[in-house]
Design an enzyme around this catalytic site. Structure first.
Site, short mmCIF file in Angstrom:
data_model
loop_
_atom_site.label_atom_id
_atom_site.label_comp_id
_atom_site.label_asym_id
_atom_site.label_seq_id
_atom_site.Cartn_x
_atom_site.Cartn_y
_atom_site.Cartn_z
CB THR A 70 -61.07 16.25 30.72
OG1 THR A 70 -60.54 15.27 29.83
CG2 THR A 70 -60.51 17.62 30.37
CE LYS A 74 -61.59 11.95 32.53
NZ LYS A 74 -62.03 10.92 31.59
CG ASP A 110 -65.23 9.00 31.44
OD1 ASP A 110 -65.81 9.80 30.68
OD2 ASP A 110 -64.16 9.27 32.00
CB ALA A 138 -60.37 5.15 29.77
CG LEU A 231 -62.69 3.99 25.50
CD1 LEU A 231 -63.28 2.67 25.09
CD2 LEU A 231 -62.03 3.88 26.85
CE1 TYR A 233 -62.58 11.89 22.77
CE2 TYR A 233 -62.54 13.42 20.93
CZ TYR A 233 -62.36 13.16 22.27
OH TYR A 233 -61.94 14.15 23.11
P1 NAP Z 1 -54.26 6.16 30.82
O1 NAP Z 1 -54.81 6.13 32.21
O2 NAP Z 1 -52.95 6.81 30.55
O3 NAP Z 1 -54.18 4.59 30.35
C1 NAP Z 1 -53.65 4.23 29.10
C2 NAP Z 1 -53.43 2.71 29.07
O4 NAP Z 1 -52.88 2.38 27.80
C3 NAP Z 1 -52.44 2.19 30.11
O5 NAP Z 1 -52.77 0.88 30.45
C4 NAP Z 1 -51.11 2.24 29.34
O6 NAP Z 1 -50.14 1.36 29.82
C5 NAP Z 1 -51.58 1.79 27.98
N1 NAP Z 1 -50.68 2.23 26.94
C6 NAP Z 1 -50.21 3.49 26.73
N2 NAP Z 1 -49.42 3.51 25.66
C7 NAP Z 1 -49.35 2.22 25.19
C8 NAP Z 1 -48.65 1.60 24.14
N3 NAP Z 1 -47.85 2.31 23.32
N4 NAP Z 1 -48.80 0.26 23.97
C9 NAP Z 1 -49.58 -0.45 24.78
N5 NAP Z 1 -50.28 0.08 25.83
C10 NAP Z 1 -50.16 1.41 26.01
O7 NAP Z 1 -55.28 6.84 29.80
P2 NAP Z 1 -56.90 6.80 29.89
O8 NAP Z 1 -57.39 8.01 30.61
O9 NAP Z 1 -57.28 5.46 30.36
O10 NAP Z 1 -57.29 7.01 28.33
C11 NAP Z 1 -57.03 5.99 27.40
C12 NAP Z 1 -57.64 6.33 26.04
O11 NAP Z 1 -59.06 6.42 26.13
C13 NAP Z 1 -57.16 7.66 25.47
O12 NAP Z 1 -56.92 7.47 24.09
C14 NAP Z 1 -58.33 8.58 25.68
O13 NAP Z 1 -58.40 9.61 24.70
C15 NAP Z 1 -59.50 7.62 25.52
N6 NAP Z 1 -60.74 8.08 26.20
C16 NAP Z 1 -61.84 8.31 25.43
C17 NAP Z 1 -63.02 8.73 26.02
C18 NAP Z 1 -64.24 8.97 25.16
O14 NAP Z 1 -65.16 9.67 25.60
N7 NAP Z 1 -64.32 8.38 23.98
C19 NAP Z 1 -63.08 8.93 27.41
C20 NAP Z 1 -61.94 8.67 28.18
C21 NAP Z 1 -60.75 8.25 27.56
P3 NAP Z 1 -49.02 1.86 30.90
O15 NAP Z 1 -49.72 1.92 32.22
O16 NAP Z 1 -47.99 0.80 30.82
O17 NAP Z 1 -48.53 3.20 30.44
#
Ligand code: NAP
Length: 293
Positions: A70, A74, A110, A138, A231, A233
């Protein structure tokens, strides 16, 4: 709670993350092993990024059967593995490693976990136009799984236009024929969504995790016939989902994705059918425990 009693035969599984203490995976996977009467321990390993290579190198000599990966490992874990499953290769990220007789194979469950959570909620994504909020790790996994499931129209809203365009270009290169477009997320504030298909809106940004966060998409643009999913939770129902529900849209919370990505990992490790109900019950119990908040 009955104490776990390890024996000489106990199989070891775990999760590598940093931090890792809030993970709900141990309770969920332990319930799956218990249901199948497999004597196994699933442990949290807080692996500092500087120690990731050494931690991965310890899996085979210690006889660890499998691990989840995690945040923040990843993507960085990939060079340390012997083989990458084609889906994980397309996503460029691994969340599950199987120790296959001494060879470390990386998978990504995922995206398929997300699609399984939609189907469990009775949502068929195939004919929908997907609006994806965010363009991070994600988002990429979810988009690839949706395209593999038959989605043909995907609109990406990213706050950085270049990140949205890069994700659209990547998805085009790995999928070939989906209708893809990327728009800066501030454009969504002004323009109504133009598509003939029913909409599935997916929040993959962290907006909604913290009290006081802005909505990742204007509620005024959401229609009663949309499906809106998040996504996130924690909280179980984000402000986006609450707003969508008020409008009359169907909502799908992120806990189902957590459940199904874990179920798929269990299946990869054991080749057994994952006991979804027992895993879900364990997850809900762990989720409502004060220590998990
Ligand atoms: P990540 O790689 O950091 O990507 C986050 C995305 O959101 C990026 O495009 C980022 O843009 C954007 N972002 C961040 N802050 C923002 C804001 N204030 N306003 C607008 N856009 C914003 O993270 P990730 O691994 O993809 O995870 C994203 C979410 O999915 C998290 O909340 C995580 O907990 C959740 N998730 C859930 C599961 C599940 O099993 N339910 C599994 C995986 C992930 P920038 O590139 O410009 O920063």
């Amino acid at each position: 709670m009955t104490a776990f009693e390890p024996t000489g035969d106990t199989q070891v599984f775990g999760i590598f993350g940093y931090p890792v203490r809030h993970t709900l995976s141990p309770q969920m996977q332990q319930a799956a092993f218990k249901t199948h009467k497999i004597h196994a321990a699933y442990l949290p390993f807080e692996v500092h990024p500087d120690q990731l290579k050494k931690a991965v190198a310890s899996i085979v000599p210690l006889g660890i059967k499998g691990v989840n990966i995690t945040i923040p490992h990843k993507e960085k874990v990939i060079p340390f593995l012997d083989e990458i499953d084609p889906e994980a290769e397309k996503v460029g990220a691994v969340n599950t490693i199987k120790n296959n007789a001494g060879r470390l194979i990386g998978y990504n469950t995922d995206g398929r976990g997300y699609v399984a959570s939609l189907r469990e909620a009775g949502v068929d994504p195939t004919e929908k136009a997907v609006i994806l909020l965010g363009a991070g790790g994600a988002a990429k996994g979810v988009a690839i799984a949706l395209i593999n499931a038959g989605v043909r129209e995907l609109i990406i809203h990213a706050r950085r236009a270049e990140a949205g365009a890069a994700l659209a270009a990547h998805l085009k290169s790995v999928s070939g024929y989906a209708k893809l477009s990327a728009e800066p997320s501030d454009a969504a504030q002004d323009t109504a969504v133009k598509t003939a298909r029913p909409v599935l809106l997916i929040n993959t940004t962290p907006l909604g995790m913290k009290p006081g966060d802005a909505l990742p998409f204007p509620a005024s643009h959401i229609k009663a016939d949309w499906v809106v999913s998040d996504l996130i939770y924690r909280p179980f129902e984000t402000p986006l989902l609450a707003a969508a529900k008020k409008i009359g849209a169907e909502t799908v919370p992120g806990l189902g994705m957590l459940l199904h990505q874990g179920a798929l990992a269990f299946e990869i490790w054991t080749a057994l059918s994952p006991p979804i109900q027992a895993m879900n019950e364990a997850l809900l119990k762990a989720f409502s425990h004060p220590r998990s908040r």
